[in-house]
Structures are given as C-alpha cells and as structure tokens.
Design a protein around this motif. Structure first.
Motif, PDB file in Angstrom:
ATOM      1  N   UNK A 198       0.818  -1.221   0.000  1.00  0.00           N
ATOM      2  CA  UNK A 198       0.000   0.000   0.000  1.00  0.00           C
ATOM      3  C   UNK A 198       0.847   1.266   0.000  1.00  0.00           C
ATOM      4  N   UNK A 199       1.978   1.260   0.690  1.00  0.00           N
ATOM      5  CA  UNK A 199       2.846   2.440   0.710  1.00  0.00           C
ATOM      6  C   UNK A 199       3.469   2.660  -0.672  1.00  0.00           C
ATOM      7  N   UNK A 200       3.950   1.598  -1.290  1.00  0.00           N
ATOM      8  CA  UNK A 200       4.532   1.714  -2.626  1.00  0.00           C
ATOM      9  C   UNK A 200       3.488   2.179  -3.631  1.00  0.00           C
TER      10      UNK A 200
ATOM     11  N   UNK B 277       1.202   6.422  -7.106  1.00  0.00           N
ATOM     12  CA  UNK B 277       0.097   7.329  -7.446  1.00  0.00           C
ATOM     13  C   UNK B 277       0.561   8.782  -7.364  1.00  0.00           C
ATOM     14  N   UNK B 278       1.284   9.124  -6.302  1.00  0.00           N
ATOM     15  CA  UNK B 278       1.784  10.492  -6.184  1.00  0.00           C
ATOM     16  C   UNK B 278       2.762  10.821  -7.312  1.00  0.00           C
TER      17      UNK B 278
ATOM     18  N   UNK C 166      -4.935  15.036 -10.673  1.00  0.00           N
ATOM     19  CA  UNK C 166      -5.269  14.428  -9.391  1.00  0.00           C
ATOM     20  C   UNK C 166      -6.000  13.125  -9.672  1.00  0.00           C
ATOM     21  N   UNK C 167      -5.563  12.065  -9.015  1.00  0.00           N
ATOM     22  CA  UNK C 167      -6.180  10.759  -9.202  1.00  0.00           C
ATOM     23  C   UNK C 167      -7.143  10.527  -8.048  1.00  0.00           C
TER      24      UNK C 167
END
Length: 79
Positions: free
Chosen positions: A36-38, A43-44, A53-54
């Motif tokens: 989830x962090x990756x 996404x960023x 913006x997603x």
C-alpha cells in the motif's frame, strides 16, 4: 515532463519489490509487488508527472496493475 513508459518503469522499479526486470506488462498490485505504501508513492508520482489528481475510485487493477495500464489511464486523464 510528460509521463513516459521509461520514466514510469524506472519509478516502478524503485517503489516495487520485484525480482528481475520490470516491463510494461509486469503485474504490480495483483502480484503483491506493490504494497500500500509503494502504491501511494506510485500514485503520487503519476500525479506529479501528469499534473492531475487521481481520485480514489480510479485506483483499480484495471487502471494500475501494469505500467501499460497506468499509461493508458494517464492518457485518458489528459484528454
């Protein structure tokens, strides 16, 4: 700088826990290569590179499971 396949694959290789080379069709989230962090970092990165913006509802396997799908999704956002 526009999002390119090469720049995206380099970013994925940096964020993902993959053995071997990453290509445009390497499964990312469905294979467990991205936690989830990756995924948030990816996404960023895509948001920064595309200037968009997603939305949370757009973060699906259909849009984000491979570099190819991410690029297709990013092109749709830009259109």
């Amino acid at each position: 700088m526009p999002l390119t396949e090469d720049s995206l694959i380099r970013a994925i290789a940096e964020f993902a826990a993959l053995d071997g080379e990453v290509d445009a069709e390497t499964p990312l989230f469905s294979s467990g290569a991205l936690d989830s962090v990756a995924m948030l970092n990816l996404i960023m990165y895509v948001e920064r590179e595309t200037g968009t913006e997603i939305r949370a509802e757009d973060v699906t396997l259909e849009n984000f499971d491979t570099a190819s799908r991410i690029l297709d999704f990013a092109r749709k956002l830009a259109a």
